[in-house]
Scaffold this motif. Sequence first.
Motif, PDB file in Angstrom:
ATOM      1  N   TYR A  52     -64.186  60.608 -43.783  1.00 14.04           N
ATOM      2  CA  TYR A  52     -65.399  59.795 -43.833  1.00 14.04           C
ATOM      3  C   TYR A  52     -65.014  58.361 -44.160  1.00 14.04           C
ATOM      4  O   TYR A  52     -64.273  58.097 -45.107  1.00 14.04           O
ATOM      5  CB  TYR A  52     -66.362  60.332 -44.896  1.00 14.04           C
ATOM      6  N   ILE A  53     -65.533  57.424 -43.383  1.00 16.83           N
ATOM      7  CA  ILE A  53     -65.171  56.017 -43.551  1.00 16.83           C
ATOM      8  C   ILE A  53     -66.443  55.190 -43.700  1.00 16.83           C
ATOM      9  O   ILE A  53     -67.146  54.935 -42.712  1.00 16.83           O
ATOM     10  CB  ILE A  53     -64.347  55.512 -42.352  1.00 16.83           C
ATOM     11  N   PRO A  54     -66.761  54.766 -44.930  1.00 13.59           N
ATOM     12  CA  PRO A  54     -67.936  53.895 -45.116  1.00 13.59           C
ATOM     13  C   PRO A  54     -67.631  52.494 -44.621  1.00 13.59           C
ATOM     14  O   PRO A  54     -66.664  51.872 -45.076  1.00 13.59           O
ATOM     15  CB  PRO A  54     -68.159  53.930 -46.631  1.00 13.59           C
ATOM     16  N   LEU A  55     -68.401  51.992 -43.684  1.00  9.99           N
ATOM     17  CA  LEU A  55     -68.186  50.654 -43.162  1.00  9.99           C
ATOM     18  C   LEU A  55     -68.743  49.644 -44.157  1.00  9.99           C
ATOM     19  O   LEU A  55     -69.939  49.656 -44.463  1.00  9.99           O
ATOM     20  CB  LEU A  55     -68.873  50.496 -41.798  1.00  9.99           C
ATOM     21  N   LYS A  56     -67.855  48.811 -44.667  1.00 11.24           N
ATOM     22  CA  LYS A  56     -68.263  47.851 -45.693  1.00 11.24           C
ATOM     23  C   LYS A  56     -69.339  46.919 -45.155  1.00 11.24           C
ATOM     24  O   LYS A  56     -69.292  46.478 -44.013  1.00 11.24           O
ATOM     25  CB  LYS A  56     -67.058  47.045 -46.176  1.00 11.24           C
ATOM     26  N   PHE A  57     -70.293  46.612 -46.005  1.00 11.62           N
ATOM     27  CA  PHE A  57     -71.411  45.773 -45.596  1.00 11.62           C
ATOM     28  C   PHE A  57     -70.999  44.306 -45.590  1.00 11.62           C
ATOM     29  O   PHE A  57     -70.388  43.813 -46.535  1.00 11.62           O
ATOM     30  CB  PHE A  57     -72.594  45.971 -46.545  1.00 11.62           C
ATOM     31  N   ASP A  58     -71.318  43.630 -44.491  1.00  9.76           N
ATOM     32  CA  ASP A  58     -71.095  42.194 -44.403  1.00  9.76           C
ATOM     33  C   ASP A  58     -72.443  41.535 -44.150  1.00  9.76           C
ATOM     34  O   ASP A  58     -73.136  41.876 -43.186  1.00  9.76           O
ATOM     35  CB  ASP A  58     -70.121  41.874 -43.260  1.00  9.76           C
ATOM     36  N   LEU A  59     -72.822  40.603 -45.013  1.00 10.18           N
ATOM     37  CA  LEU A  59     -74.159  40.018 -44.977  1.00 10.18           C
ATOM     38  C   LEU A  59     -74.473  39.387 -43.626  1.00 10.18           C
ATOM     39  O   LEU A  59     -75.611  39.436 -43.156  1.00 10.18           O
ATOM     40  CB  LEU A  59     -74.301  38.965 -46.084  1.00 10.18           C
ATOM     41  N   LEU A 313     -71.191  71.242 -41.044  1.00  9.84           N
ATOM     42  CA  LEU A 313     -69.800  71.214 -41.497  1.00  9.84           C
ATOM     43  C   LEU A 313     -69.711  71.989 -42.807  1.00  9.84           C
ATOM     44  O   LEU A 313     -70.229  71.553 -43.834  1.00  9.84           O
ATOM     45  CB  LEU A 313     -69.331  69.778 -41.711  1.00  9.84           C
ATOM     46  N   LYS A 314     -69.052  73.138 -42.767  1.00 10.93           N
ATOM     47  CA  LYS A 314     -68.949  73.956 -43.978  1.00 10.93           C
ATOM     48  C   LYS A 314     -68.248  73.203 -45.109  1.00 10.93           C
ATOM     49  O   LYS A 314     -68.559  73.381 -46.278  1.00 10.93           O
ATOM     50  CB  LYS A 314     -68.200  75.251 -43.670  1.00 10.93           C
ATOM     51  N   LYS A 315     -67.290  72.336 -44.736  1.00  9.67           N
ATOM     52  CA  LYS A 315     -66.518  71.639 -45.760  1.00  9.67           C
ATOM     53  C   LYS A 315     -67.316  70.543 -46.453  1.00  9.67           C
ATOM     54  O   LYS A 315     -66.935  70.065 -47.509  1.00  9.67           O
ATOM     55  CB  LYS A 315     -65.248  71.057 -45.142  1.00  9.67           C
ATOM     56  N   SER A 316     -68.416  70.113 -45.827  1.00 14.08           N
ATOM     57  CA  SER A 316     -69.200  69.034 -46.439  1.00 14.08           C
ATOM     58  C   SER A 316     -70.633  69.425 -46.727  1.00 14.08           C
ATOM     59  O   SER A 316     -71.291  68.836 -47.566  1.00 14.08           O
ATOM     60  CB  SER A 316     -69.195  67.800 -45.527  1.00 14.08           C
ATOM     61  N   GLY A 317     -71.143  70.431 -45.994  1.00 16.36           N
ATOM     62  CA  GLY A 317     -72.502  70.885 -46.219  1.00 16.36           C
ATOM     63  C   GLY A 317     -73.557  70.103 -45.471  1.00 16.36           C
ATOM     64  O   GLY A 317     -74.755  70.298 -45.708  1.00 16.36           O
ATOM     65  N   ASN A 345     -77.076  68.437 -50.962  1.00 17.02           N
ATOM     66  CA  ASN A 345     -76.480  69.447 -50.079  1.00 17.02           C
ATOM     67  C   ASN A 345     -75.002  69.180 -49.805  1.00 17.02           C
ATOM     68  O   ASN A 345     -74.322  70.025 -49.236  1.00 17.02           O
ATOM     69  CB  ASN A 345     -77.235  69.495 -48.748  1.00 17.02           C
ATOM     70  N   ILE A 346     -74.534  68.003 -50.205  1.00 13.15           N
ATOM     71  CA  ILE A 346     -73.148  67.624 -49.914  1.00 13.15           C
ATOM     72  C   ILE A 346     -72.196  68.364 -50.849  1.00 13.15           C
ATOM     73  O   ILE A 346     -72.343  68.311 -52.069  1.00 13.15           O
ATOM     74  CB  ILE A 346     -72.954  66.105 -50.050  1.00 13.15           C
ATOM     75  N   THR A 347     -71.233  69.073 -50.257  1.00 18.48           N
ATOM     76  CA  THR A 347     -70.256  69.836 -51.051  1.00 18.48           C
ATOM     77  C   THR A 347     -68.894  69.161 -51.101  1.00 18.48           C
ATOM     78  O   THR A 347     -68.070  69.505 -51.937  1.00 18.48           O
ATOM     79  CB  THR A 347     -70.099  71.247 -50.465  1.00 18.48           C
ATOM     80  N   ASP A 348     -68.647  68.209 -50.196  1.00 13.72           N
ATOM     81  CA  ASP A 348     -67.383  67.485 -50.187  1.00 13.72           C
ATOM     82  C   ASP A 348     -67.442  66.393 -51.255  1.00 13.72           C
ATOM     83  O   ASP A 348     -68.287  65.490 -51.198  1.00 13.72           O
ATOM     84  CB  ASP A 348     -67.153  66.874 -48.803  1.00 13.72           C
ATOM     85  N   GLU A 349     -66.548  66.461 -52.242  1.00 15.40           N
ATOM     86  CA  GLU A 349     -66.600  65.529 -53.368  1.00 15.40           C
ATOM     87  C   GLU A 349     -66.353  64.083 -52.932  1.00 15.40           C
ATOM     88  O   GLU A 349     -66.933  63.146 -53.481  1.00 15.40           O
ATOM     89  CB  GLU A 349     -65.574  65.941 -54.438  1.00 15.40           C
ATOM     90  N   ASN A 350     -65.483  63.896 -51.941  1.00 13.12           N
ATOM     91  CA  ASN A 350     -65.216  62.546 -51.460  1.00 13.12           C
ATOM     92  C   ASN A 350     -66.464  61.947 -50.815  1.00 13.12           C
ATOM     93  O   ASN A 350     -66.827  60.789 -51.078  1.00 13.12           O
ATOM     94  CB  ASN A 350     -64.064  62.566 -50.457  1.00 13.12           C
ATOM     95  N   ILE A 354     -68.808  58.746 -51.982  1.00  9.65           N
ATOM     96  CA  ILE A 354     -69.184  57.665 -51.068  1.00  9.65           C
ATOM     97  C   ILE A 354     -70.698  57.474 -51.066  1.00  9.65           C
ATOM     98  O   ILE A 354     -71.202  56.349 -51.137  1.00  9.65           O
ATOM     99  CB  ILE A 354     -68.682  57.973 -49.640  1.00  9.65           C
ATOM    100  N   THR A 355     -71.429  58.583 -51.020  1.00  7.51           N
ATOM    101  CA  THR A 355     -72.890  58.517 -50.952  1.00  7.51           C
ATOM    102  C   THR A 355     -73.481  57.894 -52.209  1.00  7.51           C
ATOM    103  O   THR A 355     -74.448  57.130 -52.143  1.00  7.51           O
ATOM    104  CB  THR A 355     -73.475  59.925 -50.725  1.00  7.51           C
TER     105      THR A 355
END
Length: 373
Positions: A52-59, A313-317, A345-350, A354-355
């Motif tokens: 998972y790659i959060p796209l950094k916010f640019d104003l 995705l079972k790994k993330s829920g 519902n998210i099971t993936d700790e990473n 991020i969330t």
Amino acid sequence: MKTVFKIMLLCVYVITNSCSSPIKKNINSYHIEKLLNVSEYFTFPEEYNTSYIPLKFDLDHPIGVILKIILTDNHIFVATYDYLLQYDYSGKFEKKIGSHGKGPGEYLMLLDVSIDETSKKIYIADSNRQIIEYDLITGKYIKSYRNDSILWRFELVKESFLINPLFFLGSEQNKLILMSFNQDTLKHYHNDLQFVPRNTFIEPDRKTFQKYNNEIIFRQMFNDTIYTFHPTDGNLSIRYYFDFGNIKLPMNVLGDMEQFERTSNEKAYLNDITETEDYIFATVMYKRKEKRYIIHKTSGKNYSTAEDKKITLKKSGIDVWPLWYEKNTLIDFFQPAYLLENINNITDENLKKITHGLTEESNPVVILIKRES
């Protein structure tokens, strides 16, 4: 979504050369009635890993509607209808390619993007009937190519462009045009069927081309046939097709929005495909609802997803649906509002971490799903 995009959609009659299923001998086919009755749900095998790659916010460059995501060896490119943005694989914003306007190196509404890592070039098609070339390393403008047809989608083929013109009058002769860099037309690919428009028709497609190994997979909206374009000789061959049987959408409704709306309440048509080495991920519109099916290419086994849902995705829920396939990687993205709404519902700790760092104004989170060899 900007006004110019809305206006363009009101002018679009996204029609293709065929909606029927002609007899195609020795060609793989997938019967929609069979897919509709599939009861086994799909899950990604264990060898598929997710990042998972959060796209950094640019104003200055908030991401609105995503047109396309392209992966290169070192970067993630996100195309919106306003601009093309470059990120690294941590999600850090690096630069914007080109700028909005009508001058040299500037574009109006983006229609499609293609990147050639070999020649280190970026190509952007816009609504001003041009394809603009930039340097992949520096992002600097190089030159522009004019296109006489109203370009809708395109893909780079050696030193030429494979163009899918916008088909909105019903009388356009070509479904594909192969144009060289010196802007000579090398080959036309004829539209087999046409239509008579009677009123505004609004049905934008998702994508037309997909790079696949050394070939290009080609699909047009409402066409049940998937083609392979062979760059070595410029030939276009049938790859496989979807047999809609008695529930196929009739071709004669495509020029009339009211008739289309009324007829499609009982009919079906192919809306999108994403193909990998192992699977075909097909989105079918049936009775105006999206149905998602997965076909294993070797065994022919069919899978579906839960009603009106994507693949869990079972790994993330949480649920995904691959929209693109680049670098042997399936690509989707999450809007921050979706993740925040489903955080319990998210099971993936990473992903959960991020969330927690998101707000509804954040940029999307890119999801990459790749089979480890």
